[in-house]
Design a protein around this motif. Structure first.
Motif, mmCIF file in Angstrom:
data_model
loop_
_atom_site.group_PDB
_atom_site.id
_atom_site.type_symbol
_atom_site.label_atom_id
_atom_site.label_comp_id
_atom_site.label_asym_id
_atom_site.label_seq_id
_atom_site.Cartn_x
_atom_site.Cartn_y
_atom_site.Cartn_z
ATOM 1 N N LEU A 153 0.828 -1.206 0.000
ATOM 2 C CA LEU A 153 0.000 0.000 0.000
ATOM 3 C C LEU A 153 0.862 1.256 0.000
ATOM 4 C CD1 LEU A 153 -2.747 1.417 0.253
ATOM 5 C CD2 LEU A 153 -2.560 1.118 2.739
ATOM 6 N N ALA A 154 1.898 1.272 0.829
ATOM 7 C CA ALA A 154 2.779 2.448 0.893
ATOM 8 C C ALA A 154 3.441 2.709 -0.455
ATOM 9 C CB ALA A 154 3.834 2.239 1.978
ATOM 10 N N GLU A 155 3.864 1.653 -1.139
ATOM 11 C CA GLU A 155 4.534 1.820 -2.436
ATOM 12 C C GLU A 155 3.556 2.287 -3.508
ATOM 13 O OE1 GLU A 155 8.070 1.659 -4.852
ATOM 14 O OE2 GLU A 155 7.509 2.051 -2.781
ATOM 15 N N TYR A 156 2.355 1.706 -3.539
ATOM 16 C CA TYR A 156 1.360 2.154 -4.522
ATOM 17 C C TYR A 156 1.002 3.635 -4.301
ATOM 18 C CZ TYR A 156 0.361 -2.634 -6.135
ATOM 19 O OH TYR A 156 0.440 -3.885 -6.683
ATOM 20 N N ARG A 157 0.862 4.025 -3.057
ATOM 21 C CA ARG A 157 0.526 5.427 -2.769
ATOM 22 C C ARG A 157 1.647 6.358 -3.199
ATOM 23 N NH1 ARG A 157 -2.427 4.947 3.213
ATOM 24 N NH2 ARG A 157 -4.562 5.204 2.434
ATOM 25 N N ALA A 158 2.887 5.912 -3.024
ATOM 26 C CA ALA A 158 4.016 6.735 -3.441
ATOM 27 C C ALA A 158 4.097 6.842 -4.956
ATOM 28 C CB ALA A 158 5.319 6.152 -2.888
ATOM 29 N N LEU A 159 3.690 5.794 -5.667
ATOM 30 C CA LEU A 159 3.779 5.777 -7.126
ATOM 31 C C LEU A 159 2.632 6.525 -7.798
ATOM 32 C CD1 LEU A 159 4.785 2.044 -7.658
ATOM 33 C CD2 LEU A 159 6.185 4.028 -8.247
ATOM 34 N N LEU A 160 1.469 6.556 -7.172
ATOM 35 C CA LEU A 160 0.269 7.077 -7.827
ATOM 36 C C LEU A 160 0.447 8.498 -8.375
ATOM 37 C CD1 LEU A 160 -2.612 6.564 -8.685
ATOM 38 C CD2 LEU A 160 -3.372 7.317 -6.415
ATOM 39 N N PRO A 161 1.030 9.466 -7.625
ATOM 40 C CA PRO A 161 1.186 10.817 -8.198
ATOM 41 C C PRO A 161 2.014 10.827 -9.480
ATOM 42 C CG PRO A 161 1.543 10.853 -5.821
ATOM 43 C CD PRO A 161 1.480 9.414 -6.215
ATOM 44 N N TYR A 162 3.054 9.997 -9.542
ATOM 45 C CA TYR A 162 3.860 9.927 -10.760
ATOM 46 C C TYR A 162 3.018 9.432 -11.930
ATOM 47 C CZ TYR A 162 8.119 10.394 -7.896
ATOM 48 O OH TYR A 162 9.100 10.832 -7.048
ATOM 49 N N PHE A 163 2.259 8.377 -11.692
ATOM 50 C CA PHE A 163 1.472 7.798 -12.784
ATOM 51 C C PHE A 163 0.374 8.762 -13.238
ATOM 52 C CE2 PHE A 163 2.536 3.329 -11.048
ATOM 53 C CZ PHE A 163 3.720 3.330 -11.773
#
Length: 506
Positions: free
Chosen positions: A429-439
């Motif tokens: 969850l932490a990694e997906y949340r960190a990636l979402l703004p980039y995507f």
């Protein structure tokens, strides 16, 4: 159909199980003259592209399941295609399934129930280490052998840990059996080892009480009870249980995964003080306490002569100093083309250190090999081995081109998928949340679907972690945006709507 021969050697004998897409038969291996069990699947019973997806998953299921080595799992002998059917040939298990065993021994001795649960915990610990989640643990998938040992059948319903499995059907029917289904599985959330522990709790509750904790006249009614009702305390149905047993069962049946025991090993440790002390078995077959009374003792109770084993010279390791990297790459391409992924993975893993010595750790050759190695591990469901390779590639590209480099972000996304499959929902969850703004900022023109998929995974992980308010907010927003983009009939908004329905919001 009796008498039919599969693959020129497996003669079908008796139909012992049948479902919507397949059958299970007893049979005989004509070449080795032994009994076997044969599972047949008909992918053509599933429409369109989903049939090919089922074929792909079946092949991976057979390959990965065959690599799990534990005496409590049924052995996979062979697999392949016969006309329109897929077949899986397994060890024939001589015994009774746990459902029949319970029906014949009511009330079930609590010592037997503890012994069954302890053996299942040991099996699940090995399975979860792969990682595989069974997803359909129930008495009909558990056999008690003549010597009292427990064998778990059919890892194949859920196959390798894959949070997208429920999307194989657009009917909203989750994979698994409703009476044994964890709340997060019923809602289509992320599943993990904790999902099997819930099913283990249901099985143990049933063995001790004679009934499942949540029953009903309809599938929806049963699933609703899993989500919102507390089980009747075991003490009311079975007084006199030893201290500690009922609290353990209640922990296993916790609605939120984080409130359950942390692992199958932890469950075993809690059961260990309740196991029978070593002693003389009563001599009856199908006694699940017997493996603890006389561990590793032969059955029947007399010594068996070990079969002679000829000495064999050890195989030469691949990828030694003299290995030809180019030849190894050619071998890998050939093996992948033939579907021999496990062997290709072994060659890639062995050749990487040699390539690093010959060409340099940061050379283009080594990076290409590492990317192929990580991609093959990921495709083979070997998430634990793929994770460090993906993280290393992500770090290397980020160091060269910055943290917003698309290649680095893609490897981080795949690493997050590994964490999800490994049953580490908080880290994923932490990694997906960190990636979402980039995507959302970077992939609008190149991959418009990816941000929505990441948001779906975030919502399901929030459910798995028990944060329902945050999950509801995430999924409601996702539903609105997905309907705006695809329309209400698309599979993604339809799936999100089903989950929100279970949460009582639509």
């Amino acid at each position: 159909m009796s008498g039919r021969v599969i693959a020129g050697r497996y003669e079908l004998s008796t139909l012992i199980g049948q479902g919507g897409m397949g059958q299970v038969w007893t049979g005989y291996d004509q070449r080795l003259d032994r009994r076997v069990a044969v599972k047949l699947l008909r992918p053509d019973r599933v429409a369109g592209a989903e049939a090919e997806e089922l074929r792909r998953r079946f092949v991976r299921e057979c390959r990965v399941t065959a690599q799990v080595d534990h005496p409590g799992l049924v052995t996979v002998h062979d697999a392949g295609t016969e006309g329109e059917e897929l077949y899986l040939v397994m060890q024939f298990v001589d015994g009774a399934d746990l459902g029949d065993h319970l029906a014949e021994h009511t009330p079930y001795p609590w010592e037997w129930a503890v012994s069954v649960a302890a053996q299942l915990s040991a099996v699940l610990s090995a399975v979860h280490a792969v990682p595989i989640v069974h997803r359909d643990l129930k008495p009909r998938n558990i056999m008690i052998r003549q010597d009292g040992t427990v064998t778990v059948l059919d890892l194949g319903v859920a196959s390798v840990m894959d949070s997208d499995t429920t999307r194989l059907t657009h009917t909203g029917s989750p994979i698994g059996s409703p009476a044994y289904m964890a709340p997060e599985q019923a809602m289509g959330g992320a599943v993990g080892p904790y999902t099997d522990l819930y099913a283990l709790g249901i099985v143990l509750y049933e063995l001790l009480s004679g009934t499942v904790p949540f029953d009903g006249n309809t599938v929806l009614g049963v699933l609703h009870r899993h989500l919102y009702e507390a089980p009747l305390p075991l003490g009311r149905l079975r007084p006199g249980l030893p201290d500690g047993l009922e609290p353990l069962v209640m922990r296993l049946l916790a609605k939120e995964p984080q409130d359950r025991p942390g692992s199958a090993q932890e469950v075993y440790q809690a059961l260990a003080p309740l196991l029978p002390p070593r002693g003389i078995p009563r001599g009856t077959p199908l006694d699940p306490a017997r493996p603890f009374l006389r561990p590793h003792a032969p059955w029947p109770d007399h010594p068996l002569a070990p079969a002679p084993r000829p000495d064999r010279p050890p195989a030469a390791p691949a990828g030694g100093e003299g290995a030809d990297v180019a030849s190894a790459v050619d071998d890998v391409k050939r093996l992948l083309g033939e579907g021999r992924i496990t062997q290709a993975v072994d060659i890639l893993g062995a050749i990487l250190p040699t390539a690093a010595r010959q060409h340099g750790e940061h050379s283009a050759v080594v990076r290409t090999l590492r990317k192929q190695y990580a991609a093959t591990l990921l495709d083979d469901g070997q998430y634990r081995r793929a994770l460090p390779e993906l993280r290393r590639l992500a770090d290397e590209y980020a160091a060269e081109a910055g943290t917003a480099d698309p290649r680095s972000l893609q490897f981080r996304y795949e690493a997050a998928q590994c964490l999800e499959q490994l049953g580490e929902p908080a880290a994923a969850l932490a990694e997906y949340r960190a990636l979402l703004p980039y995507f959302e900022n970077q992939y609008v023109s190149t991959d418009r679907d990816l941000p929505l998929e990441v948001r779906r995974r975030i919502g399901h992980l929030l459910l798995a972690l028990g944060d329902r308010p945050a999950a509801q907010d995430t999924l409601l927003r996702l539903l609105h945006d997905a309907e705006q983009r695809y329309g209400p009939g698309h599979p993604l908004p339809a799936e999100v709507r089903r989950t929100l329905h279970w949460l009582g919001l639509v």
